[in-house]
Scaffold this motif. Structure first.
Motif, short mmCIF file in Angstrom:
data_model
loop_
_atom_site.label_atom_id
_atom_site.label_comp_id
_atom_site.label_asym_id
_atom_site.label_seq_id
_atom_site.Cartn_x
_atom_site.Cartn_y
_atom_site.Cartn_z
N MET A 49 0.82 -1.21 0.00
CA MET A 49 0.00 0.00 0.00
C MET A 49 0.86 1.26 0.00
SD MET A 49 -3.01 -0.79 -0.60
CE MET A 49 -3.78 0.80 -0.35
N VAL B 126 1.54 1.52 -3.67
CA VAL B 126 0.38 2.04 -4.39
C VAL B 126 0.21 3.54 -4.15
CG1 VAL B 126 -2.16 1.98 -4.50
CG2 VAL B 126 -0.87 -0.15 -4.44
N ALA C 171 -3.81 8.24 -10.94
CA ALA C 171 -4.66 7.05 -10.92
C ALA C 171 -4.91 6.46 -12.31
CB ALA C 171 -5.99 7.37 -10.26
N PHE D 179 0.14 2.80 -11.80
CA PHE D 179 -0.81 2.70 -10.69
C PHE D 179 -1.62 1.42 -10.79
CE2 PHE D 179 -5.00 3.51 -8.79
CZ PHE D 179 -4.61 3.77 -7.48
N GLY E 52 -1.63 -1.44 -7.99
CA GLY E 52 -2.90 -1.72 -7.34
C GLY E 52 -3.29 -3.19 -7.42
#
Length: 152
Positions: free
Chosen positions: A58, A61, A70, A75, A79
Motif C-alpha cells: 500500500m 500504491v 490514478a 498505478f 494496485g
C-alpha cells in the motif's frame, strides 16, 4: 555506487521499504507488549499485527498514485499487485499457518507417545494475517506512502 544512489533516490522504492520496516518494528513492539517477551524472529518474520506485506504494497500504491496518478499503468500494476498480496496474506498463507499449528500439535502428541519425531522440524505458525491485521497494515502503508512521497 550510482546504483545505490539511484535506489535511495527512488521515492516509490523508499516508501515501500519504509512501509515494510515500520510495520516490522511495530509488529515486534506489539508482540512484546502482548506476550511479555522479545522474539527476534518477529523483526523479520511473517504474520502478526500489522501486516508488513500490506504496509509495503500500500505504500507502493500510494506513492505510485502520488507520482504518476490514478489513470496510469504504473498505478494499475501496483494496485493489482497489492490486491493479490493482501488477498493471499488473508487466504492461503493464513490457512497454512493454521495447518502448521495443527501439525505442530500432532508432533507434540507423537513425542508424548514416545515416537521418534524430530522437533527441530516444527513448522512456522506465523505466516498469514487476519483481515484486521491486513487492514491496519494497509492503513499504515497509505500513511507511510503519503508521507514519504510528500517529503521526497
Amino acid at each position: 555506487m550510482q546504483l545505490i544512489y539511484d535506489m535511495l533516490g527512488n521515492t516509490i522504492l523508499m516508501a515501500s521499504f519504509w512501509g515494510w520496516l515500520i510495520a516490522q518494528v511495530l509488529k515486534t513492539i506489539i508482540y512484546v507488549i502482548v506476550n511479555k517477551n522479545f522474539n527476534p524472529e518477529r523483526l523479520m518474520g511473517d504474520g502478526g499485527m500489522p501486516s508488513s506485506h500490506s504496509a509495503t504494497v500500500m505504500a507502493l500504491v500510494t506513492s505510485t498514485f502520488y507520482h504518476y496518478g490514478a489513470g496510469t499503468f504504473e498505478f494499475a500494476i501496483s494496485g493489482v499487485l497489492a490486491l493479490i498480496v493482501m488477498h493471499d496474506a488473508m487466504g492461503v498463507r493464513r490457512q497454512a499457518g493454521k495447518q502448521a499449528v495443527v501439525i505442530n500439535n500432532m508432533m507434540d502428541w507423537f513425542k508424548e507417545l514416545d515416537k521418534d519425531i524430530p522437533t527441530e522440524q516444527r513448522l512456522k505458525e506465523f505466516v498469514g494475517h487476519t483481515p484486521l491485521q491486513v487492514l491496519f497494515g494497509a492503513i499504515l502503508g497509505i500513511i507511510v506512502g503519503a508521507v514519504v512521497s510528500s517529503i521526497g
